[in-house]
Structure formats: C-alpha cells, structure tokens
Design an enzyme around this catalytic site. Sequence first.
Site, PDB file in Angstrom:
ATOM      1  N   PRO A  11      -4.112  29.344  49.597  1.00  0.00           N
ATOM      2  CA  PRO A  11      -4.832  28.395  50.442  1.00  0.00           C
ATOM      3  C   PRO A  11      -6.384  28.628  50.169  1.00  0.00           C
ATOM      4  O   PRO A  11      -6.849  29.693  49.942  1.00  0.00           O
ATOM      5  CB  PRO A  11      -4.590  28.922  51.785  1.00  0.00           C
ATOM      6  CG  PRO A  11      -3.874  30.234  51.576  1.00  0.00           C
ATOM      7  CD  PRO A  11      -3.393  30.428  50.269  1.00  0.00           C
ATOM      8  N   ASN A  12      -7.051  27.606  50.123  1.00  0.00           N
ATOM      9  CA  ASN A  12      -8.460  27.320  50.100  1.00  0.00           C
ATOM     10  C   ASN A  12      -8.849  27.618  48.638  1.00  0.00           C
ATOM     11  O   ASN A  12     -10.162  27.377  48.265  1.00  0.00           O
ATOM     12  CB  ASN A  12      -9.234  28.503  51.048  1.00  0.00           C
ATOM     13  CG  ASN A  12      -8.966  27.848  52.454  1.00  0.00           C
ATOM     14  OD1 ASN A  12      -8.989  26.796  52.827  1.00  0.00           O
ATOM     15  ND2 ASN A  12      -8.324  28.927  53.056  1.00  0.00           N
ATOM     16  N   ARG A  19     -16.855  26.678  47.709  1.00  0.00           N
ATOM     17  CA  ARG A  19     -16.291  27.852  48.572  1.00  0.00           C
ATOM     18  C   ARG A  19     -16.977  28.989  48.685  1.00  0.00           C
ATOM     19  O   ARG A  19     -16.978  29.732  47.557  1.00  0.00           O
ATOM     20  CB  ARG A  19     -14.792  28.052  48.832  1.00  0.00           C
ATOM     21  CG  ARG A  19     -14.567  29.308  49.823  1.00  0.00           C
ATOM     22  CD  ARG A  19     -13.014  29.484  49.484  1.00  0.00           C
ATOM     23  NE  ARG A  19     -12.653  30.357  50.292  1.00  0.00           N
ATOM     24  CZ  ARG A  19     -11.473  31.164  50.402  1.00  0.00           C
ATOM     25  NH1 ARG A  19     -10.619  30.937  49.245  1.00  0.00           N
ATOM     26  NH2 ARG A  19     -11.298  32.163  51.195  1.00  0.00           N
ATOM     27  N   TYR A  24     -17.203  33.919  45.594  1.00  0.00           N
ATOM     28  CA  TYR A  24     -16.109  33.598  44.634  1.00  0.00           C
ATOM     29  C   TYR A  24     -16.476  33.071  43.320  1.00  0.00           C
ATOM     30  O   TYR A  24     -15.841  32.626  42.526  1.00  0.00           O
ATOM     31  CB  TYR A  24     -14.932  32.609  45.426  1.00  0.00           C
ATOM     32  CG  TYR A  24     -14.392  33.306  46.636  1.00  0.00           C
ATOM     33  CD1 TYR A  24     -13.708  34.183  46.576  1.00  0.00           C
ATOM     34  CD2 TYR A  24     -14.712  32.878  47.837  1.00  0.00           C
ATOM     35  CE1 TYR A  24     -12.769  34.909  47.547  1.00  0.00           C
ATOM     36  CE2 TYR A  24     -14.071  33.295  49.089  1.00  0.00           C
ATOM     37  CZ  TYR A  24     -13.269  34.246  48.801  1.00  0.00           C
ATOM     38  OH  TYR A  24     -12.556  35.041  49.854  1.00  0.00           O
ATOM     39  N   ASN A  75      -2.622  34.873  42.871  1.00  0.00           N
ATOM     40  CA  ASN A  75      -3.628  35.007  43.640  1.00  0.00           C
ATOM     41  C   ASN A  75      -3.084  34.356  45.112  1.00  0.00           C
ATOM     42  O   ASN A  75      -3.310  33.022  45.242  1.00  0.00           O
ATOM     43  CB  ASN A  75      -4.970  34.565  43.349  1.00  0.00           C
ATOM     44  CG  ASN A  75      -6.082  34.558  44.325  1.00  0.00           C
ATOM     45  OD1 ASN A  75      -5.934  35.385  45.470  1.00  0.00           O
ATOM     46  ND2 ASN A  75      -7.436  34.508  43.889  1.00  0.00           N
ATOM     47  N   ALA A  78      -5.453  34.174  51.492  1.00  0.00           N
ATOM     48  CA  ALA A  78      -5.179  34.713  52.670  1.00  0.00           C
ATOM     49  C   ALA A  78      -3.942  35.271  52.831  1.00  0.00           C
ATOM     50  O   ALA A  78      -3.587  36.297  53.625  1.00  0.00           O
ATOM     51  CB  ALA A  78      -5.725  33.930  53.801  1.00  0.00           C
ATOM     52  N   HIS A  81      -2.402  38.896  52.707  1.00  0.00           N
ATOM     53  CA  HIS A  81      -2.601  40.094  53.597  1.00  0.00           C
ATOM     54  C   HIS A  81      -1.611  39.778  54.972  1.00  0.00           C
ATOM     55  O   HIS A  81      -1.587  40.328  55.729  1.00  0.00           O
ATOM     56  CB  HIS A  81      -4.200  39.806  54.234  1.00  0.00           C
ATOM     57  CG  HIS A  81      -5.035  39.790  53.265  1.00  0.00           C
ATOM     58  ND1 HIS A  81      -5.331  40.816  52.293  1.00  0.00           N
ATOM     59  CD2 HIS A  81      -5.879  38.776  52.732  1.00  0.00           C
ATOM     60  CE1 HIS A  81      -5.897  40.403  51.413  1.00  0.00           C
ATOM     61  NE2 HIS A  81      -6.704  39.353  51.920  1.00  0.00           N
ATOM     62  N   GLU A  99      -1.128  40.822  40.119  1.00  0.00           N
ATOM     63  CA  GLU A  99      -1.806  40.061  41.313  1.00  0.00           C
ATOM     64  C   GLU A  99      -3.365  40.120  41.198  1.00  0.00           C
ATOM     65  O   GLU A  99      -3.763  41.189  40.508  1.00  0.00           O
ATOM     66  CB  GLU A  99      -1.647  41.315  42.712  1.00  0.00           C
ATOM     67  CG  GLU A  99      -2.448  40.925  44.066  1.00  0.00           C
ATOM     68  CD  GLU A  99      -2.266  41.836  44.960  1.00  0.00           C
ATOM     69  OE1 GLU A  99      -1.716  42.751  44.622  1.00  0.00           O
ATOM     70  OE2 GLU A  99      -2.967  41.676  46.075  1.00  0.00           O
ATOM     71  N   HIS A 101      -7.169  38.921  42.590  1.00  0.00           N
ATOM     72  CA  HIS A 101      -8.226  38.625  43.509  1.00  0.00           C
ATOM     73  C   HIS A 101      -9.531  38.155  42.769  1.00  0.00           C
ATOM     74  O   HIS A 101      -9.958  39.197  42.231  1.00  0.00           O
ATOM     75  CB  HIS A 101      -8.491  39.498  44.547  1.00  0.00           C
ATOM     76  CG  HIS A 101      -7.065  39.430  45.366  1.00  0.00           C
ATOM     77  ND1 HIS A 101      -6.619  38.670  46.102  1.00  0.00           N
ATOM     78  CD2 HIS A 101      -6.292  40.573  45.146  1.00  0.00           C
ATOM     79  CE1 HIS A 101      -5.637  39.013  46.529  1.00  0.00           C
ATOM     80  NE2 HIS A 101      -5.241  40.160  45.959  1.00  0.00           N
ATOM     81  N   ARG A 108     -14.597  44.301  51.035  1.00  0.00           N
ATOM     82  CA  ARG A 108     -14.963  43.464  52.208  1.00  0.00           C
ATOM     83  C   ARG A 108     -14.508  43.910  53.618  1.00  0.00           C
ATOM     84  O   ARG A 108     -14.162  44.952  53.936  1.00  0.00           O
ATOM     85  CB  ARG A 108     -14.446  42.134  51.856  1.00  0.00           C
ATOM     86  CG  ARG A 108     -14.935  41.819  50.552  1.00  0.00           C
ATOM     87  CD  ARG A 108     -14.256  40.333  49.833  1.00  0.00           C
ATOM     88  NE  ARG A 108     -14.686  39.378  50.750  1.00  0.00           N
ATOM     89  CZ  ARG A 108     -14.092  38.251  50.794  1.00  0.00           C
ATOM     90  NH1 ARG A 108     -13.111  37.696  49.876  1.00  0.00           N
ATOM     91  NH2 ARG A 108     -14.595  37.094  51.594  1.00  0.00           N
TER      92      ARG A 108
HETATM   93  C1  DQA Z   1      -9.036  36.147  47.616  1.00  0.00           C
HETATM   94  C2  DQA Z   1      -9.211  37.283  48.701  1.00  0.00           C
HETATM   95  C3  DQA Z   1      -8.865  37.021  49.969  1.00  0.00           C
HETATM   96  O1  DQA Z   1      -8.724  37.878  50.929  1.00  0.00           O
HETATM   97  C4  DQA Z   1      -9.127  35.383  50.476  1.00  0.00           C
HETATM   98  O2  DQA Z   1      -8.501  35.220  51.773  1.00  0.00           O
HETATM   99  C5  DQA Z   1      -9.175  34.517  49.517  1.00  0.00           C
HETATM  100  C6  DQA Z   1      -9.497  34.746  48.228  1.00  0.00           C
HETATM  101  C7  DQA Z   1      -9.987  36.393  46.293  1.00  0.00           C
HETATM  102  O3  DQA Z   1      -9.604  35.626  45.161  1.00  0.00           O
HETATM  103  O4  DQA Z   1     -10.898  37.095  46.240  1.00  0.00           O
HETATM  104  O5  DQA Z   1      -8.794  33.339  49.707  1.00  0.00           O
HETATM  105  O6  DQA Z   1      -7.690  36.278  47.280  1.00  0.00           O
END
Ligand code: DQA
Length: 151
Positions: A11-12, A19, A24, A75, A78, A81, A99, A101, A108
């Site tokens: 998501p996002n 964003r 990011y 990736n 959210a 977690h 994995e 990120h 963070r």
């Molecule tokens: C993320 C880190 C996550 O904690 C966050 O919720 C994201 C992006 C990253 O790529 O740094 O949406 O996965």
Amino acid sequence: MNSTILVLNGPNLNMLGTRQPEIYGSETLDDIKNSCVKHGKNLDIDIDFYQSNHEGELVDWIQKARESYSGIIINAAAFTHTSIAILDALILSELPIIEVHLSNIHKRESFRYSSYVSKVAQGVICGFGSHGYILAVEAIARLINEQKEKI
Ligand code: DQA
C-alpha cells in the site's frame, strides 16, 4: 530459458514520487519498475512487477507465484508490520524471498522495527532507496542460480 520473478509492492507505494520524498525519494514506482526490468535483462531474469493497496490481492498474487515464478521480491510496505496473512502466503510459496524497504525501517518509529516478512525472507535490504530493488534483483538472481546448480 530466463527465470521469472515476482516483484510485489504494498500500500501507498503507488504514490512514490509525491509521497514523503525526503524519506522515499523522488522516483516513481514506474521508474523503479523500469530499472528492475532493465537490470533483470542483464541477469537473464524476467520480472513481473505489481502494486496493490489491498492485502487480499497481494495474498492472491503470492499464492499464484508458486506455479509460475522462481522467486519473490517484496516490499509489503505497512503490511510488513501487520500481516500474518502475507507471511502465511509467503511460507506457502516455498520460493526464495527477498524483503525490500526504501527507508531504513530500524531508524524510524518503533512500530516499523518488526517485520512478519523477515520471518520467511532469505535476506532483507533496507535504507538504500530505489537502489535496494536493484540489489534485491541481484541477490535473487544469485539464489536462483545457486539452486539451478544444485539440480
Ligand atoms: C516501507 C517502510 C514501511 O514502514 C512503510 O509503511 C512503507 C514503505 C519502505 O519501503 O521504506 O509504506 O516499506
């Protein structure tokens, strides 16, 4: 024959570019996709690259991966977690998993420190921005080659 890998984004991540660029970066998800595909070609790896804001859709893609892919880069954003459903689907895939990120999740908020995906991932790459995806493609290509050599 080239191996095909699945690159999944949660998501996002469709909002990359706009964003929180200070966290990011300024590249869009399409930019990241294009560099993964380009880099994959050099390593004889084909890439299917998807993003969803919906946990169930990500689970559906992971379930299908078992038959059609040689590995998964994820990736989960959210959902990293929170999602036992994604963890269970990843376990079921029986594929090598990396994995990724963009940000260093350990630098963070404390709610980002724990990852369900890490429980099944071969390795974790975080904090290198979009370059982390390229590192993940290289890592998975190596894992797939090692597996092929064993057969
Ligand atoms: C993320 C880190 C996550 O904690 C966050 O919720 C994201 C992006 C990253 O790529 O740094 O949406 O996965």
